[in-house]
Design an enzyme around this catalytic site. Structure first.
Site, PDB file in Angstrom:
ATOM      1  N   LEU A 124     104.802  31.839  34.051  1.00 46.84           N
ATOM      2  CA  LEU A 124     104.090  30.667  34.591  1.00 46.84           C
ATOM      3  C   LEU A 124     103.062  31.079  35.649  1.00 46.84           C
ATOM      4  O   LEU A 124     101.873  30.810  35.517  1.00 46.84           O
ATOM      5  CB  LEU A 124     105.113  29.677  35.184  1.00 46.84           C
ATOM      6  CG  LEU A 124     104.549  28.379  35.756  1.00 46.84           C
ATOM      7  CD1 LEU A 124     103.906  27.526  34.667  1.00 46.84           C
ATOM      8  CD2 LEU A 124     105.655  27.546  36.443  1.00 46.84           C
ATOM      9  N   THR A 125     103.530  31.777  36.691  1.00 47.97           N
ATOM     10  CA  THR A 125     102.687  32.055  37.862  1.00 47.97           C
ATOM     11  C   THR A 125     101.517  32.974  37.519  1.00 47.97           C
ATOM     12  O   THR A 125     101.644  33.884  36.702  1.00 47.97           O
ATOM     13  CB  THR A 125     103.559  32.684  38.964  1.00 47.97           C
ATOM     14  OG1 THR A 125     104.607  31.769  39.257  1.00 47.97           O
ATOM     15  CG2 THR A 125     102.772  32.966  40.229  1.00 47.97           C
ATOM     16  N   PRO A 127      97.675  34.889  39.355  1.00 51.97           N
ATOM     17  CA  PRO A 127      97.067  35.260  40.640  1.00 51.97           C
ATOM     18  C   PRO A 127      96.478  34.056  41.377  1.00 51.97           C
ATOM     19  O   PRO A 127      96.563  33.972  42.594  1.00 51.97           O
ATOM     20  CB  PRO A 127      95.969  36.254  40.232  1.00 51.97           C
ATOM     21  CG  PRO A 127      96.475  36.875  38.967  1.00 51.97           C
ATOM     22  CD  PRO A 127      97.253  35.791  38.263  1.00 51.97           C
ATOM     23  N   ALA A 129      97.273  30.757  40.593  1.00 49.76           N
ATOM     24  CA  ALA A 129      98.050  29.534  40.360  1.00 49.76           C
ATOM     25  C   ALA A 129      99.525  29.825  40.601  1.00 49.76           C
ATOM     26  O   ALA A 129     100.210  30.347  39.720  1.00 49.76           O
ATOM     27  CB  ALA A 129      97.828  29.014  38.947  1.00 49.76           C
ATOM     28  N   ASP A 239     113.681  21.977  36.812  1.00 51.65           N
ATOM     29  CA  ASP A 239     114.712  20.997  37.210  1.00 51.65           C
ATOM     30  C   ASP A 239     116.099  21.581  36.961  1.00 51.65           C
ATOM     31  O   ASP A 239     117.042  21.333  37.697  1.00 51.65           O
ATOM     32  CB  ASP A 239     114.584  19.704  36.389  1.00 51.65           C
ATOM     33  CG  ASP A 239     113.411  18.841  36.838  1.00 51.65           C
ATOM     34  OD1 ASP A 239     112.838  19.116  37.911  1.00 51.65           O
ATOM     35  OD2 ASP A 239     113.067  17.884  36.098  1.00 51.65           O
ATOM     36  N   GLN A 278     136.093  33.334  71.257  1.00 53.47           N
ATOM     37  CA  GLN A 278     135.620  32.012  70.818  1.00 53.47           C
ATOM     38  C   GLN A 278     134.170  32.048  70.355  1.00 53.47           C
ATOM     39  O   GLN A 278     133.782  31.326  69.439  1.00 53.47           O
ATOM     40  CB  GLN A 278     135.783  30.997  71.946  1.00 53.47           C
ATOM     41  CG  GLN A 278     137.210  30.509  72.058  1.00 53.47           C
ATOM     42  CD  GLN A 278     137.325  29.283  72.932  1.00 53.47           C
ATOM     43  OE1 GLN A 278     136.423  28.983  73.715  1.00 53.47           O
ATOM     44  NE2 GLN A 278     138.444  28.591  72.836  1.00 53.47           N
ATOM     45  N   GLY A 339     127.033  42.575  64.690  1.00 50.40           N
ATOM     46  CA  GLY A 339     126.244  43.258  65.722  1.00 50.40           C
ATOM     47  C   GLY A 339     125.447  44.401  65.115  1.00 50.40           C
ATOM     48  O   GLY A 339     124.931  44.281  63.998  1.00 50.40           O
ATOM     49  N   GLU A 363     110.769  30.112  42.227  1.00 54.79           N
ATOM     50  CA  GLU A 363     111.006  28.845  41.505  1.00 54.79           C
ATOM     51  C   GLU A 363     110.533  27.642  42.328  1.00 54.79           C
ATOM     52  O   GLU A 363     111.148  26.580  42.325  1.00 54.79           O
ATOM     53  CB  GLU A 363     112.461  28.737  41.049  1.00 54.79           C
ATOM     54  CG  GLU A 363     112.764  29.857  40.056  1.00 54.79           C
ATOM     55  CD  GLU A 363     113.872  29.576  39.092  1.00 54.79           C
ATOM     56  OE1 GLU A 363     114.194  28.406  38.882  1.00 54.79           O
ATOM     57  OE2 GLU A 363     114.398  30.554  38.526  1.00 54.79           O
ATOM     58  N   GLY A 364     109.442  27.875  43.037  1.00 54.94           N
ATOM     59  CA  GLY A 364     108.840  26.836  43.880  1.00 54.94           C
ATOM     60  C   GLY A 364     109.273  27.043  45.317  1.00 54.94           C
ATOM     61  O   GLY A 364     110.471  27.058  45.609  1.00 54.94           O
TER      62      GLY A 364
HETATM   63  N1  COS Z   1     109.857  16.377  34.595  1.00 53.30           N
HETATM   64  C1  COS Z   1     109.024  15.758  33.727  1.00 53.30           C
HETATM   65  N2  COS Z   1     107.758  15.457  34.040  1.00 53.30           N
HETATM   66  C2  COS Z   1     107.308  15.792  35.266  1.00 53.30           C
HETATM   67  C3  COS Z   1     108.129  16.443  36.216  1.00 53.30           C
HETATM   68  C4  COS Z   1     109.459  16.723  35.838  1.00 53.30           C
HETATM   69  N3  COS Z   1     110.298  17.325  36.685  1.00 53.30           N
HETATM   70  N4  COS Z   1     107.415  16.652  37.339  1.00 53.30           N
HETATM   71  C5  COS Z   1     106.197  16.146  37.124  1.00 53.30           C
HETATM   72  N5  COS Z   1     106.129  15.637  35.867  1.00 53.30           N
HETATM   73  C6  COS Z   1     104.989  14.966  35.231  1.00 53.30           C
HETATM   74  C7  COS Z   1     104.494  13.823  36.109  1.00 53.30           C
HETATM   75  O1  COS Z   1     105.222  12.635  35.843  1.00 53.30           O
HETATM   76  C8  COS Z   1     103.055  13.721  35.678  1.00 53.30           C
HETATM   77  O2  COS Z   1     103.036  13.036  34.441  1.00 53.30           O
HETATM   78  P1  COS Z   1     101.841  11.998  34.064  1.00 53.30           P
HETATM   79  O3  COS Z   1     100.586  12.808  34.096  1.00 53.30           O
HETATM   80  O4  COS Z   1     102.207  11.542  32.684  1.00 53.30           O
HETATM   81  O5  COS Z   1     101.877  10.941  35.126  1.00 53.30           O
HETATM   82  C9  COS Z   1     102.663  15.155  35.427  1.00 53.30           C
HETATM   83  O6  COS Z   1     103.882  15.852  35.172  1.00 53.30           O
HETATM   84  C10 COS Z   1     101.950  15.780  36.601  1.00 53.30           C
HETATM   85  O7  COS Z   1     102.815  15.683  37.731  1.00 53.30           O
HETATM   86  P2  COS Z   1     102.286  15.805  39.236  1.00 53.30           P
HETATM   87  O8  COS Z   1     101.119  14.897  39.422  1.00 53.30           O
HETATM   88  O9  COS Z   1     103.433  15.649  40.153  1.00 53.30           O
HETATM   89  O10 COS Z   1     101.740  17.323  39.237  1.00 53.30           O
HETATM   90  P3  COS Z   1     101.118  18.195  40.390  1.00 53.30           P
HETATM   91  O11 COS Z   1     100.013  18.983  39.809  1.00 53.30           O
HETATM   92  O12 COS Z   1     100.838  17.354  41.608  1.00 53.30           O
HETATM   93  O13 COS Z   1     102.271  19.265  40.712  1.00 53.30           O
HETATM   94  C11 COS Z   1     104.231  20.198  41.748  1.00 53.30           C
HETATM   95  C12 COS Z   1     103.516  18.972  41.119  1.00 53.30           C
HETATM   96  C13 COS Z   1     103.525  20.718  42.986  1.00 53.30           C
HETATM   97  C14 COS Z   1     105.586  19.663  42.121  1.00 53.30           C
HETATM   98  C15 COS Z   1     104.350  21.292  40.664  1.00 53.30           C
HETATM   99  O14 COS Z   1     103.086  21.884  40.415  1.00 53.30           O
HETATM  100  C16 COS Z   1     105.327  22.394  41.041  1.00 53.30           C
HETATM  101  O15 COS Z   1     106.543  22.240  40.901  1.00 53.30           O
HETATM  102  N6  COS Z   1     104.830  23.531  41.533  1.00 53.30           N
HETATM  103  C17 COS Z   1     105.674  24.694  41.828  1.00 53.30           C
HETATM  104  C18 COS Z   1     105.742  25.589  40.655  1.00 53.30           C
HETATM  105  C19 COS Z   1     106.825  26.591  40.765  1.00 53.30           C
HETATM  106  O16 COS Z   1     107.962  26.263  41.006  1.00 53.30           O
HETATM  107  N7  COS Z   1     106.441  27.844  40.544  1.00 53.30           N
HETATM  108  C20 COS Z   1     107.373  28.927  40.517  1.00 53.30           C
HETATM  109  C21 COS Z   1     107.316  29.552  39.188  1.00 53.30           C
HETATM  110  S1  COS Z   1     108.823  30.145  38.594  1.00 53.30           S
HETATM  111  S2  COS Z   1     109.189  31.677  39.680  1.00 53.30           S
END
Ligand code: COS
Length: 382
Positions: A124-125, A127, A129, A239, A278, A339, A363-364
């Protein structure tokens, strides 16, 4: 949920504990010193069906539920977070297939992963994003029955040794030219290049890589769901798997607490164990309260995931952030009890302190978890 673990979960806990004592405990310190992936432990975990935990029974797994994952990951993390990554990483790398794969895709990939014959990574990640997933740049352009993938991925756990990677890319809509996040199951092949191995402060027994993907072909048949489904798939995976990161944190906090209690019983000053003081007792009590609270929330989040609770994403974010923040406090507290000894390699708490930091990040980040939690409370539009 009932917080007394049932017989099945207790049996799982016991069998993982036994395997960890036999195979992981003697190697935990050495793994931190030399780094790299412990293939012998992987074989033992495959044989002991530990690597089968993330997978549904119909694909050769033991069920694929989040709560047994949390129990197993916690047990391993008490001794070595690097080794717990082996299980967490297999779950993270494959969860998109379990969640969004077609029957044919599941049959093709999951049984080998469940047997530990193949290993998975989560791509996923990038440079540019990290937290902002939607801005990822890796592109997948259709060419006959393939996508041709070009781009870079960063901080990819096991990007060097994985056989398959659930790879998040931008596909291009041929009509509108709109770029959409999509998820492909990529199989190792020409164009999957490892450009860097990261040197980290902790979890040194797991590899973290940068990948450079060039003219890398992935069959269109390996697209999960539809083009444009990728963002939601990525979030649905997290999730689930954030409960496993919370379990790593709980396990390490417990491991550090156990070490501190033993030290407080055995270490003498002026002929008396320091545990009689204590000041030490206050610290141990605080560590116990925090660890139990984190465990309670982690099990609850995992259970909610397994029950498809509508708030499961919020709970897994709560558990991940809460447990990893508290693990830093608890492990820091353990070092304080020991210590100067706690600051040396004679005891595992210094390793745990280094290993635990990453749980506040991967993971975020815990800042992102707080955004997930707050948005879930506030509802759409925030
Ligand atoms: N399950 C299902 N759908 C989801 C969801 C979830 N858990 N979270 C968001 N969505 C959906 C939203 O409902 C939205 O849908 P619609 O466009 O139909 O309304 C869409 O996805 C976009 O969601 P949102 O607007 O919240 O997206 P953002 O770009 O604002 O990003 C965060 C949200 C910041 C929470 C997200 O980018 C994130 O979790 N980033 C961290 C990534 C991460 O953990 N990286 C580590 C990689 S693994 S080491």
């Amino acid at each position: 949920m009932d917080f007394e673990l049932d017989q099945e979960l207790l049996a799982l806990k016991e069998s993982v504990q036994k395997l960890v004592q036999e195979k992981v405990a003697p190697r935990a310190g050495e793994l931190d010193e030399i780094g790299g992936y412990p293939w012998d432990i992987k074989e033992a975990f495959a044989e002991g069906r530990v690597l089968a935990i993330p997978f549904p029974t119909e694909y050769g797994g033991t069920g694929g539920k989040a709560l047994p994952m949390a129990i197993a990951v916690e047990e391993i993390s008490k001794v070595s977070c690097s080794v717990a990554m082996m299980l967490s990483g297999q779950c993270l790398g494959s969860a998109a297939i379990t969640i969004a794969g077609s029957e044919e895709q599941k049959q093709r990939f999951l049984p080998d992963l469940a047997r530990g014959k193949t290993l998975a990574a989560y791509g996923l990640t990038e440079p540019d994003a990290g937290s902002d997933v939607a801005s990822l740049q890796t592109t997948a352009v259709r060419d006959g029955n393939d996508y041709v993938v070009t781009g870079s991925k960063r901080f990819i756990t096991y990007g060097d040794i994985a056989d398959v990677m659930t790879l998040f890319v931008k596909t291009v809509d041929p009509n509108t030219k709109e770029k959409k996040v999509s998820c492909l199951v990529a199989e190792k092949g020409p164009g999957w290049n490892v450009s860097k191995l990261e040197h980290k402060i902790g979890i040194k027994g797991s590899t973290t890589t940068e990948l450079f993907l060039e003219d890398f072909r992935v069959p269109v048949a390996n697209l999960l769901g539809k083009e444009g489904d990728g963002f939601k798939i990525a979030m649905q995976v997290l999730d689930k798997t954030r409960t496993s990161i919370a379990a790593q944190a709980v396990g390490m906090a417990q491991g550090a607490l156990d070490c501190a209690v033993q030290f407080a019983r055995e270490h003498l000053e002026n002929g008396k164990p320091i545990g009689r003081r204590q000041g030490i007792q206050m610290k141990l009590a605080d560590m116990e309260m925090k660890t139990e609270a984190a465990r309670f929330l982690t099990y609850m989040a995992a259970d909610k995931y397994d029950r498809h609770d509508p708030d499961r994403g919020r709970y897994s974010a709560c558990a991940k952030a809460f447990a990893s923040d508290l693990a830093m406090e608890v492990i820091g507290g353990a070092i304080q009890v020991l210590g100067e000894f706690g600051y040396t390699k004679k005891y595992p708490v210094e390793r745990m302190f280094r290993d635990a930091k990453v749980q506040q990040i991967y993971e975020g980040t815990n800042e992102i978890q707080r955004i997930v939690i707050a948005r879930s409370l506030l509802g759409k539009g925030f």
